[in-house]
Design an enzyme around this catalytic site. Structure first.
Site, PDB file in Angstrom:
ATOM      1  CB  CYS A  52      -0.889  -0.005   1.236  1.00 25.95           C
ATOM      2  SG  CYS A  52      -1.710   1.565   1.505  1.00 25.95           S
ATOM      3  CB  CYS A  55       0.949   1.210   4.688  1.00 28.76           C
ATOM      4  SG  CYS A  55      -0.589   0.321   4.991  1.00 28.76           S
ATOM      5  CG  ASN A  77      -2.717  13.482  -5.469  1.00 35.58           C
ATOM      6  OD1 ASN A  77      -2.025  12.763  -6.196  1.00 35.58           O
ATOM      7  ND2 ASN A  77      -3.984  13.232  -5.225  1.00 35.58           N
ATOM      8  CG  HIS A 114      -4.043  -1.310   4.469  1.00 35.62           C
ATOM      9  ND1 HIS A 114      -3.661  -0.444   3.463  1.00 35.62           N
ATOM     10  CD2 HIS A 114      -4.665  -2.353   3.852  1.00 35.62           C
ATOM     11  CE1 HIS A 114      -4.042  -0.943   2.295  1.00 35.62           C
ATOM     12  NE2 HIS A 114      -4.647  -2.095   2.507  1.00 35.62           N
ATOM     13  CG  ASN A 154     -14.196   9.280  -4.316  1.00 33.99           C
ATOM     14  OD1 ASN A 154     -15.393   9.509  -4.201  1.00 33.99           O
ATOM     15  ND2 ASN A 154     -13.543   9.416  -5.448  1.00 33.99           N
ATOM     16  CB  CYS A 161     -11.974   4.656  -3.498  1.00 36.42           C
ATOM     17  SG  CYS A 161     -10.657   4.858  -2.311  1.00 36.42           S
ATOM     18  CB  SER A 162      -7.008   4.149  -6.393  1.00 38.99           C
ATOM     19  OG  SER A 162      -6.508   5.104  -5.473  1.00 38.99           O
ATOM     20  CG  HIS A 165      -4.255   3.295   4.087  1.00 41.83           C
ATOM     21  ND1 HIS A 165      -3.222   2.553   4.612  1.00 41.83           N
ATOM     22  CD2 HIS A 165      -4.422   4.348   4.929  1.00 41.83           C
ATOM     23  CE1 HIS A 165      -2.774   3.144   5.712  1.00 41.83           C
ATOM     24  NE2 HIS A 165      -3.495   4.232   5.918  1.00 41.83           N
ATOM     25  CG  HIS A 167      -7.056   7.660   1.059  1.00 45.26           C
ATOM     26  ND1 HIS A 167      -7.433   6.364   0.820  1.00 45.26           N
ATOM     27  CD2 HIS A 167      -7.182   8.308  -0.131  1.00 45.26           C
ATOM     28  CE1 HIS A 167      -7.744   6.211  -0.462  1.00 45.26           C
ATOM     29  NE2 HIS A 167      -7.607   7.387  -1.067  1.00 45.26           N
ATOM     30  CD  GLN A 169      -7.930  12.609  -3.822  1.00 39.97           C
ATOM     31  OE1 GLN A 169      -7.510  13.544  -4.502  1.00 39.97           O
ATOM     32  NE2 GLN A 169      -8.355  11.484  -4.377  1.00 39.97           N
ATOM     33  CG  HIS A 297     -23.297  22.239   4.213  1.00 43.09           C
ATOM     34  ND1 HIS A 297     -23.125  23.561   3.870  1.00 43.09           N
ATOM     35  CD2 HIS A 297     -23.393  21.563   3.042  1.00 43.09           C
ATOM     36  CE1 HIS A 297     -23.126  23.680   2.553  1.00 43.09           C
ATOM     37  NE2 HIS A 297     -23.286  22.482   2.022  1.00 43.09           N
ATOM     38  CG  HIS A 299     -23.268  17.835   0.731  1.00 47.13           C
ATOM     39  ND1 HIS A 299     -24.622  18.069   0.740  1.00 47.13           N
ATOM     40  CD2 HIS A 299     -22.689  19.035   0.462  1.00 47.13           C
ATOM     41  CE1 HIS A 299     -24.842  19.359   0.488  1.00 47.13           C
ATOM     42  NE2 HIS A 299     -23.686  19.961   0.323  1.00 47.13           N
ATOM     43  CE  LYS A 312     -30.865   8.101  -7.955  1.00 44.65           C
ATOM     44  NZ  LYS A 312     -31.968   7.656  -8.810  1.00 44.65           N
TER      45      LYS A 312
HETATM   46  P1  H2U Z   1      -8.297   8.024  -4.286  1.00 44.78           P
HETATM   47  O1  H2U Z   1      -8.172   6.601  -3.931  1.00 44.78           O
HETATM   48  O2  H2U Z   1      -9.430   8.709  -3.549  1.00 44.78           O
HETATM   49  O3  H2U Z   1      -8.334   8.247  -5.744  1.00 44.78           O
HETATM   50  O4  H2U Z   1      -7.006   8.792  -3.730  1.00 44.78           O
HETATM   51  C1  H2U Z   1      -5.706   8.333  -3.862  1.00 44.78           C
HETATM   52  C2  H2U Z   1      -4.862   9.497  -4.287  1.00 44.78           C
HETATM   53  O5  H2U Z   1      -3.511   9.242  -3.944  1.00 44.78           O
HETATM   54  C3  H2U Z   1      -4.923   9.708  -5.792  1.00 44.78           C
HETATM   55  O6  H2U Z   1      -5.409  10.998  -6.062  1.00 44.78           O
HETATM   56  C4  H2U Z   1      -2.677   9.708  -4.969  1.00 44.78           C
HETATM   57  C5  H2U Z   1      -3.480   9.542  -6.240  1.00 44.78           C
HETATM   58  O7  H2U Z   1      -3.125  10.531  -7.178  1.00 44.78           O
HETATM   59  N1  H2U Z   1      -1.417   8.969  -4.933  1.00 44.78           N
HETATM   60  C6  H2U Z   1      -0.227   9.604  -4.622  1.00 44.78           C
HETATM   61  O8  H2U Z   1      -0.256  10.822  -4.412  1.00 44.78           O
HETATM   62  N2  H2U Z   1       0.922   8.903  -4.526  1.00 44.78           N
HETATM   63  C7  H2U Z   1       1.028   7.566  -4.773  1.00 44.78           C
HETATM   64  O9  H2U Z   1       2.090   6.993  -4.623  1.00 44.78           O
HETATM   65  C8  H2U Z   1      -0.147   6.825  -5.276  1.00 44.78           C
HETATM   66  C9  H2U Z   1      -1.460   7.547  -5.226  1.00 44.78           C
HETATM   67 ZN    ZN Z   2      -2.234   1.008   3.735  1.00 44.59          ZN
END
Ligand code: H2U
Ligand code: ZN
Length: 348
Positions: A52, A55, A77, A114, A154, A161-162, A165, A167, A169, A297, A299, A312
């Site tokens: 991950c 992590c 990011n 994680h 997300n 969501c990728s 873990h 998290h 943004q 607020h 959402h 949906k």
């Molecule tokens: P999501 O799973 O919500 O997409 O957020 C993961 C974010 O983490 C994603 O925007 C960033 C991706 O660009 N990321 C990094 O900044 N560094 C990494 O090594 C992998 C992912």
């Molecule tokens: Zn992790």
């Protein structure tokens, strides 16, 4: 209010925050479903996943090594959608309009664990996330090139969501994004007309009516808004009129952590799965002007419809006309309210 007359038949409801309508079709909840069924990913079984990129101690895509963090951890990011140095250039010939958009994108790890989610973190751990959001808001708002601080999470593969873990943004930008522009204009209009913030008046009415309230504490209330679009959409509102996360008192931050725990636990309990959603906070524009019209607020927009596997879809009429829902916001609130406040994995 004579909502009873409309309750059982097709009707539409007005969203005073955006100025948009949603069609409600309560008679349609019994329609059969033979469409696609989704798979909702189970939480990871690993407290630390060596693969991950979020992590503690692991190496990210850009080669940087995460510190051995023990609470929250924030970083820029590595694949930021907004760049701080985009030029201010603007093109406008009356038809083709474009301008540079600059900003910063941050990733916020909620916990080194994680395998956790907000729903399964302790109040102290969630409060640390709220503190972190408040500190980030304050630091980003202090920059002259930032007017919008959009905090969001997300959750779940179904939401794109990728990584499981826990998290979220933060995207901070020079210009206000669309939703902020709509909500800002509507709140300003209401404040000019009534001299009070829209969401303060709205919460007061909801607390009198009670049918859409899910849970509340001394500082925050969670409810299904009258105009909810997503089946189990909720709105998190502060009791005191406050316009940003960094304006919350210590007690209010604890109250927000409690509210987030209460709603995410109920969401998981609804279908006994780690409930997917997109959630986030709307706070005042960070432009040095007073914003008495703005109320902070949160959402929650969850995509699940009637089970852990039926989602949906916002397609057809919704893409071309406007949103529509089947189950009424009152029925959704009753469902969520009736659920246990204790996480299903802990009551086994
Ligand atoms: P999501 O799973 O919500 O997409 O957020 C993961 C974010 O983490 C994603 O925007 C960033 C991706 O660009 N990321 C990094 O900044 N560094 C990494 O090594 C992998 C992912
Ligand atoms: Zn992790």
């Amino acid at each position: 209010m004579m909502l009873e007359k409309l309750q059982a038949t097709s009707h539409r409801r007005f969203n005073p925050l955006t100025g948009e309508w949603v069609i409600v079709s309560p008679h349609r909840t019994l329609r059969p479903w033979q469409g696609q069924e989704e798979e909702v990913s189970a939480p990871s079984a690993l407290a630390h996943d060596p693969k991950c990129y979020l992590c503690a101690g692991n190496i990210r895509a850009n080669g940087a090594r995460n510190p051995d963090y023990t609470s929250t951890f924030v970083f820029d990011n590595d694949f930021a959608a907004l760049k701080p140095d985009a030029p201010e250039t603007r093109l406008d010939d009356g038809l083709f309009v474009a301008e540079g958009e600059s900003g910063l994108c941050r990733v916020v790890c909620f916990s080194p664990r994680h395998d956790l989610t907000l729903a399964r973190m302790s109040l102290t751990e969630i409060a640390a996330v709220v503190d972190c959001w408040a500190a980030e808001t304050k630091a980003l708002a202090a920059r002259p090139d930032i007017t919008s601080v959009q905090i969001f999470e997300n959750r779940g593969e179904i939401m794109g969501c990728s990584n499981p873990h826990p998290h979220g943004q933060i995207w901070a930008s020079r210009h206000l994004p669309n939703e902020m522009v709509k909500e800002g204009a509507r709140q300003q209009e209401y404040f000019t007309r009534h001299g009070r913030p829209l969401l303060t008046d709205y919460l007061k009415r909801e607390l009198e009516i009670k049918t859409r309230i899910i849970c509340e504490n001394d500082h925050f209330v969670v409810l299904v808004p009258f105009w909810a679009v997503w089946p189990f959409e909720t709105l998190v509102l502060p009791r005191r009129t406050v316009s940003s996360l960094d304006d919350l008192s210590a007690a209010e931050r604890t109250g927000l952590a409690e509210a987030l725990s209460a709603i995410t636990v109920r969401y998981d309990n609804l279908f006994s799965v780690s409930f997917p959603y997109s959630m986030g906070f709307h706070q005042r524009p960070m432009d040095d002007k007073p914003h008495p019209e703005w109320t902070l607020h949160g959402h929650f927009y969850p995509p699940l419809l009637r089970s852990a596997t039926v989602k949906k879809f916002m397609v057809g009429f919704e893409m071309l006309g406007g949103p529509q829902r089947d189950i009424t916001p009152e029925a959704a609130a009753a469902c969520l309210r009736a659920l246990s406040a204790r996480h299903y994995l802990e009551s086994r």
